[in-house]
Scaffold this motif. Structure first.
Motif, PDB file in Angstrom:
ATOM      1  N   SER A 286     -13.975   4.416  43.425  1.00  0.00           N
ATOM      2  CA  SER A 286     -14.524   5.066  42.676  1.00  0.00           C
ATOM      3  C   SER A 286     -13.972   6.603  43.549  1.00  0.00           C
ATOM      4  O   SER A 286     -14.007   7.532  43.010  1.00  0.00           O
ATOM      5  N   VAL A 287     -13.904   6.565  45.488  1.00  0.00           N
ATOM      6  CA  VAL A 287     -13.450   7.253  46.066  1.00  0.00           C
ATOM      7  C   VAL A 287     -11.973   7.651  45.697  1.00  0.00           C
ATOM      8  O   VAL A 287     -11.640   9.294  45.476  1.00  0.00           O
ATOM      9  N   TRP A 288     -10.578   7.090  45.086  1.00  0.00           N
ATOM     10  CA  TRP A 288     -10.028   7.581  45.035  1.00  0.00           C
ATOM     11  C   TRP A 288      -9.409   8.156  43.977  1.00  0.00           C
ATOM     12  O   TRP A 288      -8.461   8.829  43.142  1.00  0.00           O
ATOM     13  N   ILE A 289     -10.487   7.634  42.818  1.00  0.00           N
ATOM     14  CA  ILE A 289      -9.834   7.972  41.541  1.00  0.00           C
ATOM     15  C   ILE A 289     -10.963   9.213  41.117  1.00  0.00           C
ATOM     16  O   ILE A 289     -10.024   9.964  40.479  1.00  0.00           O
ATOM     17  N   VAL A 290     -11.607   9.505  41.634  1.00  0.00           N
ATOM     18  CA  VAL A 290     -12.309  10.868  41.841  1.00  0.00           C
ATOM     19  C   VAL A 290     -11.402  11.952  42.880  1.00  0.00           C
ATOM     20  O   VAL A 290     -11.090  12.936  42.509  1.00  0.00           O
ATOM     21  N   ILE A 291     -10.871  11.497  43.937  1.00  0.00           N
ATOM     22  CA  ILE A 291      -9.171  12.471  44.488  1.00  0.00           C
ATOM     23  C   ILE A 291      -8.501  12.567  43.413  1.00  0.00           C
ATOM     24  O   ILE A 291      -8.019  13.473  42.833  1.00  0.00           O
ATOM     25  N   LEU A 292      -8.188  11.852  42.803  1.00  0.00           N
ATOM     26  CA  LEU A 292      -7.258  11.713  41.371  1.00  0.00           C
ATOM     27  C   LEU A 292      -7.007  12.764  40.178  1.00  0.00           C
ATOM     28  O   LEU A 292      -6.710  13.914  39.825  1.00  0.00           O
ATOM     29  N   LEU A 293      -9.047  12.233  39.629  1.00  0.00           N
ATOM     30  CA  LEU A 293      -9.757  13.103  38.862  1.00  0.00           C
ATOM     31  C   LEU A 293      -9.699  15.184  39.134  1.00  0.00           C
ATOM     32  O   LEU A 293      -9.303  15.076  38.566  1.00  0.00           O
ATOM     33  N   PHE A 294      -9.382  14.523  40.781  1.00  0.00           N
ATOM     34  CA  PHE A 294      -9.863  16.169  40.821  1.00  0.00           C
ATOM     35  C   PHE A 294      -8.401  16.561  41.354  1.00  0.00           C
ATOM     36  O   PHE A 294      -8.773  17.713  40.976  1.00  0.00           O
ATOM     37  N   VAL A 295      -7.736  15.771  41.171  1.00  0.00           N
ATOM     38  CA  VAL A 295      -6.218  17.027  41.057  1.00  0.00           C
ATOM     39  C   VAL A 295      -5.643  17.554  39.594  1.00  0.00           C
ATOM     40  O   VAL A 295      -5.716  17.978  39.340  1.00  0.00           O
ATOM     41  N   ALA A 296      -6.113  16.828  38.416  1.00  0.00           N
ATOM     42  CA  ALA A 296      -5.772  15.968  37.478  1.00  0.00           C
ATOM     43  C   ALA A 296      -6.364  17.830  36.852  1.00  0.00           C
ATOM     44  O   ALA A 296      -6.449  18.677  36.147  1.00  0.00           O
ATOM     45  N   ALA A 297      -8.073  17.605  37.555  1.00  0.00           N
ATOM     46  CA  ALA A 297      -8.174  18.333  36.568  1.00  0.00           C
ATOM     47  C   ALA A 297      -7.721  20.194  36.682  1.00  0.00           C
ATOM     48  O   ALA A 297      -7.959  21.224  36.246  1.00  0.00           O
ATOM     49  N   ILE A 298      -7.401  20.402  38.344  1.00  0.00           N
ATOM     50  CA  ILE A 298      -7.051  21.236  39.288  1.00  0.00           C
ATOM     51  C   ILE A 298      -5.794  21.735  37.932  1.00  0.00           C
ATOM     52  O   ILE A 298      -5.618  23.144  37.285  1.00  0.00           O
ATOM     53  N   ILE A 299      -4.655  20.367  37.677  1.00  0.00           N
ATOM     54  CA  ILE A 299      -3.697  20.718  36.823  1.00  0.00           C
ATOM     55  C   ILE A 299      -4.013  21.462  35.232  1.00  0.00           C
ATOM     56  O   ILE A 299      -3.015  21.923  34.812  1.00  0.00           O
ATOM     57  N   GLU A 300      -4.881  20.811  35.404  1.00  0.00           N
ATOM     58  CA  GLU A 300      -5.590  21.245  33.712  1.00  0.00           C
ATOM     59  C   GLU A 300      -5.982  22.563  33.275  1.00  0.00           C
ATOM     60  O   GLU A 300      -5.963  22.844  32.562  1.00  0.00           O
ATOM     61  N   SER A 301      -6.718  22.839  34.616  1.00  0.00           N
ATOM     62  CA  SER A 301      -7.416  23.423  34.339  1.00  0.00           C
ATOM     63  C   SER A 301      -6.927  25.218  34.602  1.00  0.00           C
ATOM     64  O   SER A 301      -7.016  26.167  34.761  1.00  0.00           O
ATOM     65  N   THR A 302      -5.392  25.103  35.254  1.00  0.00           N
ATOM     66  CA  THR A 302      -4.415  26.278  35.473  1.00  0.00           C
ATOM     67  C   THR A 302      -3.062  25.921  34.952  1.00  0.00           C
ATOM     68  O   THR A 302      -2.810  27.023  33.959  1.00  0.00           O
ATOM     69  N   ILE A 303      -2.665  24.625  35.567  1.00  0.00           N
ATOM     70  CA  ILE A 303      -0.730  24.525  34.343  1.00  0.00           C
ATOM     71  C   ILE A 303      -1.071  24.679  32.853  1.00  0.00           C
ATOM     72  O   ILE A 303      -0.456  25.198  31.835  1.00  0.00           O
ATOM     73  N   THR A 304      -1.934  23.618  32.384  1.00  0.00           N
ATOM     74  CA  THR A 304      -2.004  23.001  31.020  1.00  0.00           C
ATOM     75  C   THR A 304      -2.943  24.511  30.856  1.00  0.00           C
ATOM     76  O   THR A 304      -2.415  24.707  29.719  1.00  0.00           O
ATOM     77  N   TYR A 305      -4.181  24.727  30.945  1.00  0.00           N
ATOM     78  CA  TYR A 305      -4.238  25.886  30.513  1.00  0.00           C
ATOM     79  C   TYR A 305      -3.279  26.996  29.924  1.00  0.00           C
ATOM     80  O   TYR A 305      -3.219  27.954  29.160  1.00  0.00           O
ATOM     81  N   THR A 306      -2.243  27.733  31.399  1.00  0.00           N
ATOM     82  CA  THR A 306      -2.414  28.803  31.225  1.00  0.00           C
ATOM     83  C   THR A 306      -0.723  28.363  30.014  1.00  0.00           C
ATOM     84  O   THR A 306      -0.627  28.839  29.471  1.00  0.00           O
ATOM     85  N   LEU A 307       0.085  27.284  29.880  1.00  0.00           N
ATOM     86  CA  LEU A 307       1.201  26.658  28.855  1.00  0.00           C
ATOM     87  C   LEU A 307       0.372  26.740  27.953  1.00  0.00           C
ATOM     88  O   LEU A 307       0.700  27.266  26.785  1.00  0.00           O
ATOM     89  N   MET A 308      -0.587  26.307  27.149  1.00  0.00           N
ATOM     90  CA  MET A 308      -1.476  26.011  25.782  1.00  0.00           C
ATOM     91  C   MET A 308      -1.897  27.101  25.914  1.00  0.00           C
ATOM     92  O   MET A 308      -1.467  28.091  24.086  1.00  0.00           O
ATOM     93  N   ARG A 309      -1.902  28.125  26.102  1.00  0.00           N
ATOM     94  CA  ARG A 309      -2.066  29.198  25.850  1.00  0.00           C
ATOM     95  C   ARG A 309      -1.387  30.432  26.161  1.00  0.00           C
ATOM     96  O   ARG A 309      -1.117  32.159  25.622  1.00  0.00           O
ATOM     97  N   GLY A 310      -0.169  30.417  26.649  1.00  0.00           N
ATOM     98  CA  GLY A 310       1.337  31.039  26.849  1.00  0.00           C
ATOM     99  C   GLY A 310       1.790  31.072  25.503  1.00  0.00           C
ATOM    100  O   GLY A 310       2.234  32.444  25.354  1.00  0.00           O
TER     101      GLY A 310
END
Length: 202
Positions: free
Chosen positions: A178-202
């Motif tokens: 649970s601890v490491w899955i949450v950490i991985l999802l934290f990293v994924a959320a950062i990427i999705e809300s920044t890189i993915t968000y920018t790529l899809m709207r750029g």
């Protein structure tokens, strides 16, 4: 107990379950890809709800932050829930994984039919965060199914000492996972809300 090396070692002991849940996710993608009729309508309604949430978040004062908070908490709560809801004979993690695969398959196929770029959807929209998020969700469901298998294996009530040790080990694995899955999802959320968000709207 919470070291990353322990998490990796635990995953190594779940090889068959991980292969099974990965195959189930791929099956879900295939079902979603070829879905028609009532099934397609159900998936489309789910996608409609997701689109509405996305539109609402994009209109906030800080869209990237809003997306991050929603994505992280939504995924983390669901992932940890799937681990421990596996206690219900592992049924809910199975359904959750299958449905998520179906949504991905339906999304990609319907996007292609609408003439959208498959490259943009996969490389820009799914791959940056999905390379972390999807395995994390699959791993969470694998833990849940392991829980379910242990429940079924404990129903006979024989060898209570051995069963107790298995449960102790399973809950230790579940907490570490649970601890490491949450950490991985934290990293994924950062990427999705920044890189993915920018790529899809750029």
């Amino acid at each position: 107990m919470l070291r990353f090396s322990t998490f990796v070692r635990d995953l190594g002991s779940m090889g068959k379950t991980l292969m099974f849940v990965t195959a189930l996710f791929i099956l879900g993608i295939a079902v979603g890809w070829y879905s028609t009729g009532a099934l397609a309508e159900i998936i489309d309604k789910q996608m409609g709800g997701i689109r509405e949430i996305g539109e609402s978040l994009s209109q906030s004062s800080n869209p990237k932050w809003s997306f991050f908070v929603f994505i992280f908490f939504n995924n983390s709560i669901k992932a940890v829930a799937m681990i421990f809801l596996g206690l219900l004979l592992g049924v809910l993690p199975l359904l959750f994984l299958l449905i998520n695969g179906m949504v991905v398959g339906f999304l990609v196929h319907s996007s292609m039919e609408q003439g959208n770029s498959l490259f943009d959807l996969i490389v820009k929209g799914l791959l940056p965060h999905g390379i972390i998020e999807i395995p994390a969700i699959i791993i969470a469901c694998a833990y849940g199914i392991q829980m379910g298998l242990l429940v079924m294996g404990s129903l006979g009530g024989k060898g209570s000492g051995e069963v107790g040790r298995r449960w102790q080990n399973m809950f230790r694995k579940a907490v570490t996972g649970s601890v490491w899955i949450v950490i991985l999802l934290f990293v994924a959320a950062i990427i999705e809300s920044t890189i993915t968000y920018t790529l899809m709207r750029g």
